[in-house]
Write an enzyme that holds these catalytic residues in place. Structure first.
Site, PDB file in Angstrom:
ATOM      1  N   ASP A   9       0.735  -1.248   0.041  1.00 20.43           N
ATOM      2  CA  ASP A   9      -0.137  -0.151   0.041  1.00 20.43           C
ATOM      3  C   ASP A   9       0.835   1.410  -0.014  1.00 20.43           C
ATOM      4  OD1 ASP A   9      -2.442  -1.161  -0.076  1.00 20.43           O
ATOM      5  OD2 ASP A   9      -2.501  -1.695   2.076  1.00 20.43           O
ATOM      6  N   TYR A  61     -10.093  -1.001   1.342  1.00 21.44           N
ATOM      7  CA  TYR A  61      -9.815  -1.244   3.057  1.00 21.44           C
ATOM      8  C   TYR A  61      -9.725   0.321   3.575  1.00 21.44           C
ATOM      9  CZ  TYR A  61      -9.869  -6.027   4.442  1.00 21.44           C
ATOM     10  OH  TYR A  61     -10.402  -7.289   4.753  1.00 21.44           O
ATOM     11  N   HIS A  80      -3.210  -9.416   6.255  1.00 19.96           N
ATOM     12  CA  HIS A  80      -2.755  -8.129   6.449  1.00 19.96           C
ATOM     13  C   HIS A  80      -1.495  -8.179   7.313  1.00 19.96           C
ATOM     14  CE1 HIS A  80      -6.520  -6.307   4.910  1.00 19.96           C
ATOM     15  NE2 HIS A  80      -7.036  -7.307   5.497  1.00 19.96           N
ATOM     16  N   LEU A  92      14.306   3.483  19.070  1.00 18.89           N
ATOM     17  CA  LEU A  92      14.256   3.723  20.480  1.00 18.89           C
ATOM     18  C   LEU A  92      15.624   4.346  20.729  1.00 18.89           C
ATOM     19  CD1 LEU A  92      12.690   0.291  21.569  1.00 18.89           C
ATOM     20  CD2 LEU A  92      12.018   2.736  22.331  1.00 18.89           C
ATOM     21  N   PHE A 138      19.445  -5.636   5.804  1.00 19.25           N
ATOM     22  CA  PHE A 138      19.770  -4.983   6.703  1.00 19.25           C
ATOM     23  C   PHE A 138      20.610  -5.718   7.919  1.00 19.25           C
ATOM     24  CE2 PHE A 138      16.256  -1.356   6.311  1.00 19.25           C
ATOM     25  CZ  PHE A 138      16.937  -1.268   4.974  1.00 19.25           C
ATOM     26  N   GLU A 173      25.828  -7.750  12.511  1.00 19.07           N
ATOM     27  CA  GLU A 173      26.897  -6.725  13.277  1.00 19.07           C
ATOM     28  C   GLU A 173      26.366  -6.806  14.655  1.00 19.07           C
ATOM     29  OE1 GLU A 173      27.846  -2.877  10.630  1.00 19.07           O
ATOM     30  OE2 GLU A 173      25.685  -3.551  10.228  1.00 19.07           O
TER      31      GLU A 173
END
Length: 841
Positions: free
Chosen positions: A457, A542, A593, A601, A734, A738
């Site tokens: 979307d 939706y 969905h 954070l 990603f 590490e």
């Protein structure tokens, strides 16, 4: 006011200029639909009628029926059987009542009013720092467009009119500054980062058509632009990856309509149609390999004022629209009721020859349509109304909100939707960025359109299609509503007015409470009042309700609810292998969905580690009884060192406690931490063997924690939808093992649910049971529950007068109800400036 069970009437004589009885019907009413609201002295609508200077309001309970009634009398007359003397006595009593009320009102004016509107507590000084995160203004967007038109040296056609072979500006939005620059500005003596825009351009009129992204600045008066495409993506962006524009959909619809005219007898027989009342619904992705731009479109009956999504006619068409020349677009295949055809001509020939089984559908009529949402009953009495007796207790200034220790900046990306920055509690930053990344809807069906649908979307525009909210339903009537601006597929900015709301919500649930019946008698508690930031995106069929909630306990809650229409297929063959039949010829197709969020954070500083805790059992001998054993639960703590350890597969067991921890301890020598708590019942992720799985590889994980990198700002891309086989951004890259100890970390969270539509999803899916999300909860971050400092706390003991307002705040509520506001007239402008796309999407 009622004498319960007595059947007696207690009249109240009040000046009609100060009060009004809000009625939904004349004469006898349920009490809940007749309320007294303070009137505005200057309001035209509140001026007394010349023939009715006073309003006599009687409220009573019928002892036989047990119902409350409200009457308004404009004149007094003697009912049959009542003497004139009795009438005069009653009139004298009424006049005495008026005199007493006037005295009370005059006395009130000399004392402080409990309804006086109070400003929110000034918790900190707003110096405009949050504007570093502010979305572009309409004027800034226009300045960027004018600059690009004058400095690129190529002709630009407005995107709403541009053909694939043209150059156009597709999108302009805020270029969020680098985190390091922002923190130097917010926390140190650093300069304010330059304000810049990101502009996405489609270059179709080039030897090698491509998508290019420019950073333009400084705003508000642009003086430079730089191409950041290769820097961001490692190479040029192929042109076929561009999202489909409104103009492209219009040209496709024109092609479909031309093709439908080649099968007139078939359409008349199957659908009572000539094709003009049929609409198309797009699917995505568009083909089977990189470079394809071939899309299945599903056809539905369209009845104005209803959702066409539940009225499939069984006809689907495959359109090849990859050529830059619209004249070269072609219909590749046609599907009807389980069979495939090379063209609409072949479909017509088969029908005329009697070789085609046709399901004859009646054209849907008005309110009988399966998807009609029109009320079936007249309005009843109003439900409960929430209001703020002394005005909002939160403060909104520009893009910044403050509320009882909380502060944050809010914004809206036209692609990815709502996002928050610099979330602080009691002045300490907890979250630098909390943003929606993507919403995936993946379908199953025995029809080609349904079985090939994997909507991403973000490529359609989660923020762009967040329209005006309906006050009193989408959000509380008295909420604060905010306009949002965007520029997409146009050279002129557009405004979605009142498309984001902010409000304080009383959940009617204690945040905490205890009734003591041991040693001493007392009660202590606190209502669960929450600040909510909400927006709602309508993405074709939706509607997603996006909520960000801030609790008095220092917790942040993120939640999404799904509602709107289900998507459907034409019911044929073994359709129930892929869903449930919800209409005569309608299959509610199963789908999932999955929603992805980024949570950057910063718990007591940028450098955090990841700690898990869970329970285990150990079998030990009883210290006091050596011949016996006991199963003793104990806490297993673990620090995760690498990214691979912190990638938790979707639907696999995960430690029940998982926290971002600071190197700094609280008073009790525990690391100051915030816990991530996920509430989700996601479906199964797309198999990794799928050729398009890497485009949604974020969905492999319910939680993945990585080191934050400026070159990894988002987990996906708007270009992934139309080329999932060679995705522009693959989240799986990603995670490269590490170290994550004492680093600036990001939590990437997936929530979702499997939806198998059932009869009760017609006409709309309800939000009940269709909400998922997560919490960020303090875990030893404080030394005690921070809500103990709330001014809303309640405590009283058996030795106190609980009815005294000074002792018990709840005893003050009876006077607060007299502060019910006079609500402004209902207004909705959400249909303004909208145009219907030809034939759907």
């Amino acid at each position: 006011m009622t004498l319960k069970g007595s059947g007696a009437k207690l009249p109240f004589m009040v000046p009609s200029k100060s009060w009004q009885c809000v009625r939904t019907s004349p004469c006898t009413l349920p009490a809940s639909s007749c309320r007294l609201f303070p009137g505005e002295e200057t309001g035209e609508e509140n001026k007394p009628e010349p023939t009715q200077p006073l309003v006599l309001v009687s409220l009573w309970e019928d002892s036989a029926a047990g119902s409350l009634s409200c009457q308004t009398a404009g004149a007094l007359s003697a009912p049959a059987g009542m003497s004139l003397k009795t009438v005069l006595i009653l009139l004298g009593l009424a006049l005495a009542t008026i005199f007493a009320l006037v005295c009370v009102l005059l006395t009130r004016e000399r004392t402080p009013s409990t309804c006086q509107r109070l400003p929110p507590q000034q918790e900190d000084v707003e110096d405009g720092q949050s504007l570093v995160f502010a979305d572009l203004t309409a004027e800034e967007m226009s300045q960027v467009v004018r600059y690009l038109q004058g400095h690129l040296g190529v002709p630009l056609v407005e995107a709403s009119r541009a053909e694939p072979s043209d150059n156009c500006i597709a999108l302009v939005e805020l270029q969020v500054p680098a985190k390091a620059e922002v923190l130097r500005f917010l926390d140190g003596a650093g300069a304010r980062p330059p304000r810049e825009a990101l502009a996405v351009l489609y270059f179709g009129k080039q030897p090698e058509p491509n998508i290019t992204e420019f950073v333009v600045g400084p705003l508000p008066r642009p003086a430079y632009h730089r191409d950041v495409t290769v820097q961001k993506y490692g190479g040029r962006l192929p042109y076929h990856r561009r999202p489909v524009t409104g103009r492209e959909y219009a040209d496709i619809n024109a092609l479909v309509q031309r093709e439908l005219r080649k099968a007139p007898r078939f359409l008349a027989a199957c659908c009572e149609s000539d094709g003009t009342d049929l609409v198309t619904l797009t699917t995505a992705p568009r083909g089977f390999k990189s470079g394809d731009r071939v899309t299945w479109f599903v056809l539905f009956h369209n009845v104005a004022g209803t959702g066409y999504y539940l009225s499939p006619v069984g006809l689907e068409v495959l359109v090849d629209h990859g050529d830059l020349r619209v004249s070269q677009w072609r219909l590749r295949q046609v599907f009807y009721n389980g069979r495939y055809f090379a063209s609409t001509e072949e479909l017509e020939q088969e029908f005329v020859a009697g070789a085609l089984e046709v399901v004859r559908l009646k054209r849907p009529q008005g309110d009988a349509v399966l998807s009609s949402m029109k009320p079936r009953r007249p309005p009843g009495s109003p439900g409960p109304l929430q209001f703020e007796p002394q005005g909002p207790r939160y403060r909104v200034r520009n893009n910044r909100v403050t509320f009882q220790g909380w502060s944050f900046a809010f914004g809206m990306s036209p692609n990815t939707g709502p996002r928050l920055f610099d979330i602080r509690y009691r002045g300490e930053r907890i979250v630098y960025e909390l943003s929606l990344q993507e919403a995936l809807a993946l379908y199953g069906s025995n029809c080609p359109g349904g079985m090939s649908t994997r909507y991403l979307d973000g490529s359609f525009g989660i923020g762009r299609f967040a329209y005006e909210l309906v006050q009193g339903l989408d959000c509380p009537y008295t909420a604060t509503y905010v306009d949002r601006h965007y520029l997409a597929e146009s050279d002129t900015p557009k405004t979605n007015r009142r498309s984001l709301c902010i409000f304080e919500h009383d959940s009617a649930l204690p945040l905490r409470r205890h009734f003591s019946d041991s040693q001493s008698f007392y009660y202590g508690g606190l209502r669960k009042n929450t600040l909510v930031v909400r927006t709602i995106s309508t993405l074709i069929n939706y509607d997603y309700i996006w909520d960000f909630m801030f609790h008095g306990s220092g917790a942040v809650e993120v939640r999404v609810h799904a509602t709107g229409y289900i998507s459907s297929s034409f019911f044929h063959g073994r359709g129930t292998d892929y869903g449930n039949r919800v209409g005569p010829h309608t299959l509610g197709t199963m789908h999932l969905h999955h929603i992805h969020y980024k949570v950057d954070l910063d718990v007591d500083g940028q450098l955090n580690s990841l700690e898990t805790q869970d329970m285990e059992y150990e079998f030990v001998k009883d210290p006091w009884s050596a011949q016996n054993t006991i199963e003793r639960p104990f806490l297993r703590r673990e620090r995760l060192e690498k990214e691979d350890e912190a990638a938790f597969p979707l639907n696999a067991p995960m430690p029940r406690y998982l926290s971002f921890v600071s190197p700094n301890p609280n008073k009790w020598e525990h690391p100051r931490s915030y816990r991530i708590q996920i509430s989700s019942f996601a479906g199964k992720h797309l198999p990794t063997s799928s050729s398009m799985e890497r485009a949604v590889s974020w969905g492999r994980y319910q939680l993945a924690v990585t080191r934050r990198k400026e070159e990894e700002p988002t987990s996906t891309s708007i270009y992934n939808q139309n080329d999932p086989w060679m995705p522009t951004v693959s989240f799986a890259d990603f995670i490269n093992n590490e170290t994550i100890t004492n680093q600036d970390l990001v939590a990437w969270i997936t929530v979702g649910f499997l939806h198998v539509p059932r009869a009760e999803d017609v006409p709309n899916t309800v939000t009940v049971g269709n909400g998922v999300g997560f919490f960020l909860r303090p875990y030893n971050y404080f030394n005690e529950d921070p809500s103990v400092d709330s001014p809303d706390s309640v405590y009283f003991s058996s030795e106190q007068d609980v009815g005294a307002c000074g002792v018990n705040p709840l005893a003050c509520l009876s006077s607060a109800t007299s502060c019910a506001p006079r609500l402004p007239p209902f207004h909705f402008g959400g249909f303004l400036n909208l145009s219907l796309p030809p034939g759907g999407l």
